[in-house]
Design a protein around this motif. Structure first.
Motif, PDB file in Angstrom:
ATOM      1  N   ASN A 202     -20.824  33.840  10.468  1.00 48.01           N
ATOM      2  CA  ASN A 202     -19.964  34.622   9.645  1.00 48.01           C
ATOM      3  C   ASN A 202     -18.578  34.010   9.463  1.00 48.01           C
ATOM      4  O   ASN A 202     -17.788  33.308  10.442  1.00 48.01           O
ATOM      5  CB  ASN A 202     -19.871  36.207  10.344  1.00 48.01           C
ATOM      6  CG  ASN A 202     -20.951  36.591  10.353  1.00 48.01           C
ATOM      7  OD1 ASN A 202     -21.405  37.421   9.248  1.00 48.01           O
ATOM      8  ND2 ASN A 202     -21.906  36.776  11.421  1.00 48.01           N
ATOM      9  N   TYR A 203     -18.092  33.968   8.358  1.00 49.55           N
ATOM     10  CA  TYR A 203     -16.561  33.585   7.931  1.00 49.55           C
ATOM     11  C   TYR A 203     -15.921  34.839   7.469  1.00 49.55           C
ATOM     12  O   TYR A 203     -16.463  35.544   6.722  1.00 49.55           O
ATOM     13  CB  TYR A 203     -16.583  32.455   6.970  1.00 49.55           C
ATOM     14  CG  TYR A 203     -17.151  31.354   7.872  1.00 49.55           C
ATOM     15  CD1 TYR A 203     -16.326  30.256   8.740  1.00 49.55           C
ATOM     16  CD2 TYR A 203     -18.634  30.750   7.763  1.00 49.55           C
ATOM     17  CE1 TYR A 203     -16.873  29.374   9.220  1.00 49.55           C
ATOM     18  CE2 TYR A 203     -19.010  29.661   8.393  1.00 49.55           C
ATOM     19  CZ  TYR A 203     -18.062  28.919   8.985  1.00 49.55           C
ATOM     20  OH  TYR A 203     -18.552  27.744   9.669  1.00 49.55           O
ATOM     21  N   ASN A 204     -14.509  34.971   7.477  1.00 51.83           N
ATOM     22  CA  ASN A 204     -13.791  35.970   7.020  1.00 51.83           C
ATOM     23  C   ASN A 204     -12.481  35.329   6.377  1.00 51.83           C
ATOM     24  O   ASN A 204     -11.907  34.644   7.005  1.00 51.83           O
ATOM     25  CB  ASN A 204     -13.563  37.085   7.919  1.00 51.83           C
ATOM     26  CG  ASN A 204     -12.973  38.244   7.145  1.00 51.83           C
ATOM     27  OD1 ASN A 204     -11.870  38.245   6.601  1.00 51.83           O
ATOM     28  ND2 ASN A 204     -13.486  39.301   7.567  1.00 51.83           N
TER      29      ASN A 204
ATOM     30  N   LYS B  80     -19.069  39.793  -0.464  1.00 51.90           N
ATOM     31  CA  LYS B  80     -19.683  39.023   0.648  1.00 51.90           C
ATOM     32  C   LYS B  80     -20.525  37.911   0.161  1.00 51.90           C
ATOM     33  O   LYS B  80     -21.519  38.374  -0.846  1.00 51.90           O
ATOM     34  CB  LYS B  80     -20.699  39.928   1.580  1.00 51.90           C
ATOM     35  CG  LYS B  80     -21.198  39.150   2.794  1.00 51.90           C
ATOM     36  CD  LYS B  80     -22.201  39.896   3.647  1.00 51.90           C
ATOM     37  CE  LYS B  80     -21.158  40.475   4.569  1.00 51.90           C
ATOM     38  NZ  LYS B  80     -22.050  41.067   5.674  1.00 51.90           N
TER      39      LYS B  80
ATOM     40  N   GLN C  52     -27.786  40.576   5.314  1.00 50.36           N
ATOM     41  CA  GLN C  52     -26.537  40.757   5.076  1.00 50.36           C
ATOM     42  C   GLN C  52     -25.916  41.432   3.941  1.00 50.36           C
ATOM     43  O   GLN C  52     -24.818  41.796   3.753  1.00 50.36           O
ATOM     44  CB  GLN C  52     -25.864  39.159   4.694  1.00 50.36           C
ATOM     45  CG  GLN C  52     -26.355  38.177   5.666  1.00 50.36           C
ATOM     46  CD  GLN C  52     -26.293  38.406   7.140  1.00 50.36           C
ATOM     47  OE1 GLN C  52     -25.209  38.885   7.588  1.00 50.36           O
ATOM     48  NE2 GLN C  52     -27.303  38.473   7.952  1.00 50.36           N
TER      49      GLN C  52
ATOM     50  N   CYS D  57     -24.731  31.142   6.276  1.00 49.78           N
ATOM     51  CA  CYS D  57     -23.343  31.634   6.381  1.00 49.78           C
ATOM     52  C   CYS D  57     -22.892  32.507   5.568  1.00 49.78           C
ATOM     53  O   CYS D  57     -22.547  32.483   4.318  1.00 49.78           O
ATOM     54  CB  CYS D  57     -22.116  30.321   6.149  1.00 49.78           C
ATOM     55  SG  CYS D  57     -22.628  28.936   7.207  1.00 49.78           S
ATOM     56  N   PRO D  58     -22.868  33.839   6.154  1.00 48.78           N
ATOM     57  CA  PRO D  58     -22.050  35.140   5.335  1.00 48.78           C
ATOM     58  C   PRO D  58     -20.741  34.887   5.253  1.00 48.78           C
ATOM     59  O   PRO D  58     -20.124  34.846   6.424  1.00 48.78           O
ATOM     60  CB  PRO D  58     -22.818  36.207   6.002  1.00 48.78           C
ATOM     61  CG  PRO D  58     -23.877  35.783   6.838  1.00 48.78           C
ATOM     62  CD  PRO D  58     -23.501  34.547   7.331  1.00 48.78           C
TER      63      PRO D  58
ATOM     64  N   THR E  96     -17.180  36.855   4.099  1.00 46.47           N
ATOM     65  CA  THR E  96     -16.334  38.004   3.706  1.00 46.47           C
ATOM     66  C   THR E  96     -14.962  37.539   3.025  1.00 46.47           C
ATOM     67  O   THR E  96     -14.167  36.650   3.528  1.00 46.47           O
ATOM     68  CB  THR E  96     -16.208  39.013   4.790  1.00 46.47           C
ATOM     69  OG1 THR E  96     -17.452  39.412   5.420  1.00 46.47           O
ATOM     70  CG2 THR E  96     -15.384  40.360   4.037  1.00 46.47           C
TER      71      THR E  96
END
Length: 397
Positions: free
Chosen positions: A143-145, A159, A187, A390-391, A393
């Motif tokens: 995950n990345y934000n 997303k 996701q 790789c989701p 946000t």
């Protein structure tokens, strides 16, 4: 040219390993010194050793090519760590003799110690290879934000799921894509982006094109699925990850047009789309192997005339032109290609060749994310890296 060098090296390595294996088996049990038993051992080893070459030479679309290529990919995985671990063993033996003054007479020439060393070596090779095989099939979620300092009407965040390097073909088939699609849908993405290397140089290698397209069409998102080409998305012969030109032209297989339509994938070839009047999505042509006749635009040409108050996402197979794309207005650059080195110690050396070999990098106002990919190329193994989706946000402010 590289093949002319690699083939004799490959032959010499296999002869050496086979010689070491024969000597080890004889030390374990004298029975293995019998000629008929050695012929069996040589034959079995030879079948595996020549399987990559058989797969390379067989005509497209034959079942023998599929079987031989897949076996060859497993064999290369085993061979790589055999070479590495045997080399480490040689280094340790030199260390024992030269530094610690342990002579061959009082250690390595003692049959019991030789057998124990051989069993330990085989156990390590088998254990590492088995782990690498399992790990290549096990898709992680990374995950990345991030925050893009632009406003989108009625949208505070979205997303995006980044995929890359599916390498659908002789090694990656229905099972792996099925796992990937399930994870993507979990996701609940607003958009799915595939950053190239969708198939592995040969459309005929696809296990079941209709089923694969149907699986990919089941990825559910608000705005759809978008993709760009990678360097393996052209028709070329491939051997253990190395590609060989068969003519003066490179082409994307025409059957992929129908495949993308069935899979509900929007292919972007150096073009930009405005999505729901909210944000742009751009797809870059590949640097390394565009199809013959494809002319790649500069970053400025690609993004010229866009409303830069809107977020701009760019899909680009290789993590190149970071400065250029940042200055041209890209807010989020999504890439693949590197596999994060795929096989230890490749994950260490890969960082020497790319500004962002894998993971996250901020370049000016641009966020660059490089995924290690869903599939593999060449040897079917992952050690020190992992397959992933790789989701991301993306927050808007």
């Amino acid at each position: 040219m590289i093949a002319l060098f690699l083939i004799p090296v490959y032959i010499v390595i296999n002869i050496y390993i086979l010689h070491r294996l024969k000597n080890f088996l004889i030390k374990c049990k004298e029975t293995f010194s019998r000629k008929w038993l050695q012929v069996i051992i040589y034959t079995i080893y030879g079948i595996f050793a020549v399987s990559p070459i058989v797969g390379f030479l067989m005509p497209y679309g034959t079942e023998l090519k599929r079987i031989a290529t897949r076996v060859g990919n497993y064999w290369f995985a085993l061979l790589i760590y055999t070479i590495i671990i045997v080399a480490i063993g040689h280094f340790l033996s030199i260390l024992l003799r030269r530094v610690f003054k342990v002579t061959p007479h009082n250690f390595f020439q003692i049959r019991k110690n030789s057998v124990i060393s051989g069993i330990l070596t085989l156990a390590i090779i088998g254990g590492v290879s088995a782990y690498g095989l399992y790990n290549a099939r096990d898709i992680k979620v990374t995950n990345y934000n991030i925050t893009v300092h632009k406003q989108v009407q009625n949208v505070n965040s979205m997303k995006v799921v980044l995929l890359a390097d599916l390498h659908m073909g002789y090694s990656i088939g229905v099972d792996q894509i099925e796992k990937m699609v399930k994870l993507v849908n979990e996701q609940k993405p607003d958009m799915v982006c595939i950053a190239g290397d969708i198939y592995d140089n040969d459309y005929n290698s696809l296990e079941d094109p209709d089923k694969l397209a149907n699986l990919l069409s089941q990825m559910k998102s608000t705005y759809g699925t978008y993709a760009c080409w990678g360097n393996h998305d052209v028709n070329q012969k491939i051997l253990a990850g190395f590609t060989f030109s068969t003519g003066n032209t490179l082409e994307h297989d025409k059957r992929m047009d129908s495949f993308f339509k069935k899979a509900k994938i929007n292919l972007l070839t150096d073009e930009v789309k405005l999505i729901d009047n909210k944000f742009y999505i751009a797809g870059r042509l590949d640097d390394e192997k565009p199809a013959t006749g494809e002319v790649k635009k500069s970053a400025d040409e690609l993004l010229k005339g866009l409303d830069k108050s809107k977020p701009i996402f760019t899909i680009y197979h290789e993590p190149n032109e970071l400065d250029e794309l940042s200055k041209a207005g890209t807010d989020v650059l999504l890439c693949g290609h590197t596999h994060d080195g795929q096989i230890f110690p490749g994950n260490i050396f890969i960082k020497l060749f790319w500004e962002n070999a894998c993971g996250y990098l901020k370049k000016g106002n641009m966020h660059n994310i490089v995924t290690s990919g869903v599939g593999i190329y060449g040897p079917y193994i992952r050690v020190g890296t992992h397959a992933e989706i790789c989701p991301i946000t993306v927050n808007f402010k």
